[in-house]
Design an enzyme around this catalytic site. Structure first.
Site, short mmCIF file in Angstrom:
data_model
loop_
_atom_site.label_atom_id
_atom_site.label_comp_id
_atom_site.label_asym_id
_atom_site.label_seq_id
_atom_site.Cartn_x
_atom_site.Cartn_y
_atom_site.Cartn_z
N LYS A 111 0.81 -1.22 0.00
CA LYS A 111 0.00 0.00 0.00
C LYS A 111 0.85 1.27 0.00
O LYS A 111 0.38 2.32 -0.41
CB LYS A 111 -0.96 -0.02 1.18
CG LYS A 111 -2.01 -1.12 1.00
CD LYS A 111 -3.15 -1.01 1.99
CE LYS A 111 -4.25 -2.00 1.65
NZ LYS A 111 -3.83 -3.41 1.83
C1 PLP Z 1 -4.48 -4.51 1.19
C2 PLP Z 1 -3.69 -5.76 1.06
C3 PLP Z 1 -4.07 -6.77 0.14
C4 PLP Z 1 -5.31 -6.69 -0.72
O1 PLP Z 1 -5.23 -5.69 -1.69
P1 PLP Z 1 -6.56 -5.17 -2.41
O2 PLP Z 1 -6.14 -4.03 -3.25
O3 PLP Z 1 -7.50 -4.78 -1.30
O4 PLP Z 1 -7.10 -6.31 -3.21
C5 PLP Z 1 -3.25 -7.89 0.05
N1 PLP Z 1 -2.17 -8.03 0.83
C6 PLP Z 1 -1.77 -7.09 1.71
C7 PLP Z 1 -0.55 -7.32 2.54
C8 PLP Z 1 -2.51 -5.91 1.85
O5 PLP Z 1 -2.14 -4.99 2.75
#
Ligand code: PLP
Length: 464
Positions: A111
């Site tokens: 993120k």
């Molecule tokens: C947020 C997240 C996901 C999922 O991503 P999306 O965009 O919500 O599908 C997967 N793995 C980790 C470690 C995350 O923080």
């Protein structure tokens, strides 16, 4: 710079430019903002193959933004300079797959890639408008922490992040509360994550309060987040195509809110040669059920060892659905209205029962996840975090010799060291940043699960 405009999936807002779309977040008609068209980049891929990450990010984002070129260049450089490895997103061969390491940002989760860019966009726009922004969010872990690290220390922004007191992992709590900048307010709410979310919702619905205090969200649906994520599909995909001489690649994406994989879908539509997108869910499998049956139906959330994917309604899915109904906002509105009432919607499936030939969907159970972590470590000496392991597990069901498999690694394994210990019997995953947190000073205020208490807190702290 382009004149790309952004429209709402529900058709109720006038087209707007990128900067306005970033500040708007969710469209006023309740829809999501999407680019009015996707550029075809096939004739650029040859040149893009050899670009370093920030250079490619600049080239991709230029197609979508209304920022002057030099300003965008500076924003991109600032966003990716903070990553701990010069490649930004290294691609590592592990057994039969190529792992795309998206976790080298400040909070060790993918993120950061989008939230660093979004925070820089916010700051840039606020400076030019002489504006201020007070971000209010609720988190159960990764998003809050990446958002806090994105905006820490920025002059025109304050951030208030609620987490349910004692209910997020101690490590994730420390990643948030050890940020001591004056503009960061961590609120431990005496309640559940749902309480935090409903407080947030009430405050956003309080329009006079929202306006007086320039309240903003770091929504997972912000257009800038999706765009920033398109970049690494091109970066990793082009690298592996170059190395292997293949003509197409596959991507496996561990999925929760459909944000990450939506970016992959956009990259494919823009002309990246993608043979399949592997959509991998844990037991919270609403999206796998959709891509195997055409029916999107809410289930109940069960907690798993890949908690960032414990989601039963995927906020970005509406963007895909919009394309699916031929970008017809009336039809989409009707479907979403139905879904609101019945918790269910469906699309027509193809002749062989196929929902979308681009996607292969599957569920990695807790057991699959632990097995995959174990096998991968024994065979290759590589540690997968549990989210990534869900993706690798589902990917192993659809290998094809002539299409290399790229597995997106969404978190550093040390962030979820309990799963590593469960899989291997030893706590083998460490990272100096996380080890240092144990001694870090922390700051956090505790509040009751009460809208008025949170409103009063924000009011008191939001003016400098
Ligand atoms: C947020 C997240 C996901 C999922 O991503 P999306 O965009 O919500 O599908 C997967 N793995 C980790 C470690 C995350 O923080």
């Amino acid at each position: 710079m382009t004149t790309m405009s952004y429209i709402s999936t529900r058709g109720g807002s006038a087209p707007m430019g990128f900067q306005q779309a970033v500040m708007t977040g969710l469209a006023e008609d309740g829809g999501l903002l999407v680019p009015c068209s996707l550029p075809d980049v096939r004739d650029r891929l040859e040149v893009w193959r050899s670009l370093a990450y920030p250079d490619l990010a600049y080239e991709v984002l230029r197609l979508f933004t209304d920022l002057p070129d030099a300003d965008l260049r500076a924003l991109v450089d600032r966003s990716y300079r903070v990553f701990r490895v010069p490649e930004v997103v290294p691609v590592v061969p592990v057994g039969k797959v190529h792992v795309v390491e998206l976790f080298h940002g400040p909070t060790l989760a993918f993120k950061d890639i989008a939230l660093q860019f979004l925070s820089n966009c916010f700051e840039y726009i606020l400076e030019r408008e002489n504006g201020e922004l007070n971000i209010l969010g609720a988190t159960s872990g990764d998003t809050g922490s990446a958002a806090i690290h994105g905006v820490r220390g920025r002059e025109r922004i304050r951030i208030f992040i609620m987490h349910p007191k004692g209910r997020v992992s101690p490590l994730q709590e420390r990643q948030m509360t050890s940020v001591l900048d004056d503009n960061v307010f961590n609120l431990a709410v005496e309640g559940t994550f749902d309480d935090c979310q409903s407080i947030m919702k009430s405050l956003f619905e309080d329009v006079p309060f929202k306006q007086t205090h320039s309240l903003g969200a770091i929504n997972s649906v912000n257009s800038a987040r999706v765009l920033a994520q398109i970049v690494y599909f091109f970066y990793a995909g082009l690298r592996v195509l170059e190395q292997t001489g293949a003509s197409r690649v596959r991507f496996s994406v561990p999925t929760g809110n459909f944000g990450d994989i939506l970016a992959g879908y956009y990259a494919a539509r823009m002309g990246l040669p993608v043979g399949k997108l592997i959509l991998a869910t844990n037991e919270n499998d609403i999206l796998t059920r959709f891509f195997t049956t055409g029916v999107y139906a809410k289930g109940t959330v069960v907690p798993t060892i890949s908690p960032s994917m414990d989601i039963q309604v995927a906020s970005n899915f509406e963007r895909y659905l919009f394309d699916r109904v031929g970008r017809n906002p009336e039809m989409l509105r009707a479907m979403m209205a139905d879904f609101k009432v019945s918790g269910r919607l469906s699309v027509p499936v193809g002749e062989g029962g196929e929902v979308d030939p681009l996607f292969f969907a599957g569920t990695g159970t807790t057991r699959d996840t632990l097995d995959t972590i174990r096998h991968t470590y024994r065979e290759s000496g590589y540690l997968l975090d549990p989210h990534t392991a869900v993706g690798v597990s589902v990917a192993s069901r659809c290998f094809r010799d002539d299409e290399p498999m790229l597995c997106l690694a969404t978190a550093h394994p040390a962030k979820f060291n309990q799963a590593i210990e469960d899989a291997l019997g030893e706590d083998l995953a460490h990272h100096p940043i996380l080890d240092q947190l144990k001694e870090a000073e922390t700051r956090c205020d505790c509040l009751p699960a009460d809208v008025d208490a949170v409103r009063a807190y924000v009011q008191e702290h939001c003016t400098p």
